[in-house]
Design a protein around this motif. Structure first.
Motif, PDB file in Angstrom:
ATOM      1  N   MET A  26      -8.065 -30.093  48.778  1.00  0.00           N
ATOM      2  CA  MET A  26      -7.634 -31.536  48.579  1.00  0.00           C
ATOM      3  C   MET A  26      -6.897 -31.366  47.253  1.00  0.00           C
ATOM      4  SD  MET A  26      -8.093 -33.224  51.117  1.00  0.00           S
ATOM      5  CE  MET A  26      -7.657 -34.980  50.577  1.00  0.00           C
ATOM      6  N   GLY A  27      -7.211 -30.536  46.294  1.00  0.00           N
ATOM      7  CA  GLY A  27      -6.420 -30.616  44.898  1.00  0.00           C
ATOM      8  C   GLY A  27      -5.314 -29.863  45.365  1.00  0.00           C
ATOM      9  N   PHE A  28      -5.404 -28.827  46.033  1.00  0.00           N
ATOM     10  CA  PHE A  28      -3.914 -28.085  46.317  1.00  0.00           C
ATOM     11  C   PHE A  28      -2.949 -29.045  46.978  1.00  0.00           C
ATOM     12  CE2 PHE A  28      -6.100 -24.143  45.348  1.00  0.00           C
ATOM     13  CZ  PHE A  28      -5.212 -23.345  44.674  1.00  0.00           C
ATOM     14  N   ALA A  29      -3.547 -29.738  48.129  1.00  0.00           N
ATOM     15  CA  ALA A  29      -2.738 -30.862  48.753  1.00  0.00           C
ATOM     16  C   ALA A  29      -2.089 -31.724  48.099  1.00  0.00           C
ATOM     17  CB  ALA A  29      -3.554 -31.384  49.900  1.00  0.00           C
ATOM     18  N   VAL A  30      -2.619 -32.169  47.324  1.00  0.00           N
ATOM     19  CA  VAL A  30      -2.239 -33.125  46.107  1.00  0.00           C
ATOM     20  C   VAL A  30      -1.181 -32.369  45.274  1.00  0.00           C
ATOM     21  CG1 VAL A  30      -2.683 -34.607  44.028  1.00  0.00           C
ATOM     22  CG2 VAL A  30      -3.991 -34.581  46.167  1.00  0.00           C
ATOM     23  N   ALA A  31      -1.418 -31.141  44.955  1.00  0.00           N
ATOM     24  CA  ALA A  31      -0.056 -30.408  44.070  1.00  0.00           C
ATOM     25  C   ALA A  31       0.937 -30.078  44.916  1.00  0.00           C
ATOM     26  CB  ALA A  31      -0.999 -29.087  43.680  1.00  0.00           C
ATOM     27  N   ALA A  32       0.665 -29.906  46.002  1.00  0.00           N
ATOM     28  CA  ALA A  32       1.767 -29.871  47.078  1.00  0.00           C
ATOM     29  C   ALA A  32       2.627 -31.132  47.250  1.00  0.00           C
ATOM     30  CB  ALA A  32       1.416 -29.193  48.602  1.00  0.00           C
ATOM     31  N   VAL A  33       2.071 -32.171  47.448  1.00  0.00           N
ATOM     32  CA  VAL A  33       2.904 -33.446  47.551  1.00  0.00           C
ATOM     33  C   VAL A  33       3.671 -33.722  46.144  1.00  0.00           C
ATOM     34  CG1 VAL A  33       2.559 -35.992  47.765  1.00  0.00           C
ATOM     35  CG2 VAL A  33       1.218 -34.432  49.418  1.00  0.00           C
ATOM     36  N   THR A  34       2.807 -33.367  45.125  1.00  0.00           N
ATOM     37  CA  THR A  34       3.378 -33.451  43.727  1.00  0.00           C
ATOM     38  C   THR A  34       4.819 -32.815  43.684  1.00  0.00           C
ATOM     39  OG1 THR A  34       1.220 -34.108  42.682  1.00  0.00           O
ATOM     40  CG2 THR A  34       3.274 -33.692  41.162  1.00  0.00           C
ATOM     41  N   GLY A  35       4.566 -31.606  44.140  1.00  0.00           N
ATOM     42  CA  GLY A  35       5.719 -30.535  44.405  1.00  0.00           C
ATOM     43  C   GLY A  35       6.811 -30.959  45.179  1.00  0.00           C
ATOM     44  N   PHE A  36       6.465 -31.613  46.287  1.00  0.00           N
ATOM     45  CA  PHE A  36       7.508 -31.932  47.024  1.00  0.00           C
ATOM     46  C   PHE A  36       8.413 -33.295  46.446  1.00  0.00           C
ATOM     47  CE2 PHE A  36       5.451 -30.294  50.794  1.00  0.00           C
ATOM     48  CZ  PHE A  36       6.006 -29.237  51.067  1.00  0.00           C
TER      49      PHE A  36
END
Length: 122
Positions: free
Chosen positions: A58-68
């Motif tokens: 979930m942390g990596f998913a949030v970081a991916a959304v932030t990166g997008f």
């Protein structure tokens, strides 16, 4: 480390091993009880890995959304490859418990002999 420190550490580790051996011998437990305890502890480790993989995923998913979002705001400063890689890592971490269940069922004949415990998925 000098020789005295090594000797003291060796002496302390010898006493600890002697006490553990005496405890196992005095309690009347054998190798079977030790194996059962190890199996129970491995179930707890599987639960820890499962929970950790969900949280990290979930942390990596949030970081991916932030990166997008960062790439959308300023495409020249933020490459798209980083959030895509983070999204793949998040997906892999979220599917680890399912892989554990499948592998455990395959290796241990669906729990008939040794089994795998402590692994739950959504």
């Amino acid at each position: 480390m000098n020789g005295k420190v090594k000797k003291v550490l060796l002496f302390i580790s010898g006493i600890v091993l002697f006490c553990l051996g005496t405890l196992v011998y005095a309690s009347g437990t054998g190798i079977g009880a030790i194996a059962v305890t190890a199996k129970e502890n491995l179930g707890a480790i599987a639960q820890l890995i499962t929970a950790g993989s969900y949280v990290a995923g979930m942390g990596f998913a949030v970081a991916a959304v932030t990166g997008f979002k960062a790439h959308k705001d300023n495409p020249t400063q933020s490459p798209i490859s980083k959030p895509i890689a983070l999204l793949f890592v998040a997906a892999a971490l979220l599917f680890i418990p399912s892989v554990f269940q499948s592998a455990g069922g395959t290796l241990f004949e669906n729990g008939q002999q040794a089994g795998i415990s402590g692994v739950t998925s959504f």
